[in-house]
Design an enzyme around this catalytic site. Structure first.
Site, PDB file in Angstrom:
ATOM      1  N   GLY A 144       0.814  -1.207   0.000  1.00  0.00           N
ATOM      2  CA  GLY A 144       0.000   0.000   0.000  1.00  0.00           C
ATOM      3  C   GLY A 144       0.848   1.257   0.000  1.00  0.00           C
ATOM      4  N   GLN A 157       2.648  10.188   1.602  1.00  0.00           N
ATOM      5  CA  GLN A 157       4.018   9.655   1.643  1.00  0.00           C
ATOM      6  C   GLN A 157       4.888  10.169   0.503  1.00  0.00           C
ATOM      7  OE1 GLN A 157       2.591   5.371   2.172  1.00  0.00           O
ATOM      8  NE2 GLN A 157       4.517   5.372   3.281  1.00  0.00           N
ATOM      9  N   CYS A 217       6.580  -0.060   6.668  1.00  0.00           N
ATOM     10  CA  CYS A 217       6.110   1.142   5.984  1.00  0.00           C
ATOM     11  C   CYS A 217       7.238   1.681   5.115  1.00  0.00           C
ATOM     12  CB  CYS A 217       5.710   2.183   7.031  1.00  0.00           C
ATOM     13  SG  CYS A 217       5.098   3.723   6.339  1.00  0.00           S
ATOM     14  N   LEU A 218       6.894   2.104   3.902  1.00  0.00           N
ATOM     15  CA  LEU A 218       7.906   2.693   3.018  1.00  0.00           C
ATOM     16  C   LEU A 218       8.552   3.913   3.661  1.00  0.00           C
ATOM     17  CD1 LEU A 218       5.914   2.600  -0.348  1.00  0.00           C
ATOM     18  CD2 LEU A 218       7.931   1.231   0.183  1.00  0.00           C
ATOM     19  N   HIS A 237      -3.722   1.008   8.032  1.00  0.00           N
ATOM     20  CA  HIS A 237      -2.392   1.631   8.031  1.00  0.00           C
ATOM     21  C   HIS A 237      -2.344   2.797   7.036  1.00  0.00           C
ATOM     22  CE1 HIS A 237       2.195   1.269   7.920  1.00  0.00           C
ATOM     23  NE2 HIS A 237       1.935   2.003   6.862  1.00  0.00           N
ATOM     24  N   GLU A 238      -2.856   2.567   5.822  1.00  0.00           N
ATOM     25  CA  GLU A 238      -2.785   3.622   4.796  1.00  0.00           C
ATOM     26  C   GLU A 238      -3.691   4.800   5.149  1.00  0.00           C
ATOM     27  OE1 GLU A 238      -0.368   3.491   2.893  1.00  0.00           O
ATOM     28  OE2 GLU A 238       0.058   1.370   3.123  1.00  0.00           O
ATOM     29  N   HIS A 257      -2.179   7.245   7.434  1.00  0.00           N
ATOM     30  CA  HIS A 257      -1.255   8.215   6.827  1.00  0.00           C
ATOM     31  C   HIS A 257      -1.973   9.518   6.478  1.00  0.00           C
ATOM     32  CE1 HIS A 257       2.613   6.214   6.334  1.00  0.00           C
ATOM     33  NE2 HIS A 257       2.056   5.132   5.840  1.00  0.00           N
TER      34      HIS A 257
HETATM   35 NI    NI Z   1       3.012   3.290   5.619  1.00  0.00          NI
END
Ligand code: NI
Length: 180
Positions: A47, A52, A96-97, A138-139, A142
């Site tokens: 995701g 981000q 997470c990225l 999670h997304e 953000h």
């Molecule tokens: Ni993330």
């Protein structure tokens, strides 16, 4: 194909609350394509959120279809997503990225219902469970300026340094086997 730069912790821009999308146009579609390219370029990513890559609009992509034996809806682009139902709680490991060096154990709802718009503005609703529900939560976090780091019960017990797989000749042997 455009792979965008990912903001990483502790970049303050990751803490911003994102604004709803109001205009569904070609520019949005092309940004969403770039988001997907960026997500696919990350190792094993499931995701990504617009915030981000430095755009504070309420768009996320979730795609857990690459993981074996997981109930899922395939690739979902969720615009202005809202969780309208929660059920159950489960602990699971997240990465997470934007937090490339760590993973963490986070408590999330086990099942959710998400209401959202698609990339052309159409209304949709999804019932999700397990890993897909976790990825969506999670997304969506953000978009409200939250990282999984903000959800850890204890940094001391629930945060894990990732294994270092490559590149470095300076791997600290004490850190090479911490992830479960
Ligand atoms: Ni993330």
């Amino acid at each position: 194909m455009a792979v965008l730069e990912i903001l990483t912790y502790p970049d303050e821009r990751l803490k911003l609350t994102s604004d709803p999308v109001e205009r569904f146009d070609q520019r949005l579609l092309s940004f969403i394509r770039d988001m997907e390219d960026t997500m696919r370029a990350g190792p094993g990513s499931v995701g990504i959120a617009a915030s981000q890559v430095g755009r504070n609009i309420r768009v996320v992509i979730v795609d857990v279809s690459g993981k074996p034996d997981i109930k899922n809806h395939g690739k979902l682009t969720l615009v202005n997503p809202e969780i309208i139902q929660w059920d159950g709680l489960a602990v699971g490991r997240e990465g997470c990225l934007s937090v490339p060096d760590y993973t963490g154990n986070v408590i999330r709802a086990e099942k959710i219902v998400v209401k959202a718009q698609d990339e052309t503005g159409g209304q949709c609703e999804y019932e999700m469970e397990g890993f897909e529900a976790r990825a969506a939560q999670h997304e969506i976090d953000h978009l409200d300026g939250l990282l999984f780091l903000d959800r850890l019960v204890s940094r001391r017990n629930d945060l894990f340094r990732r294994k270092v797989y490559k590149r470095s000749k300076h791997v600290n042997p004490g850190e090479s086997n911490q992830e479960g």
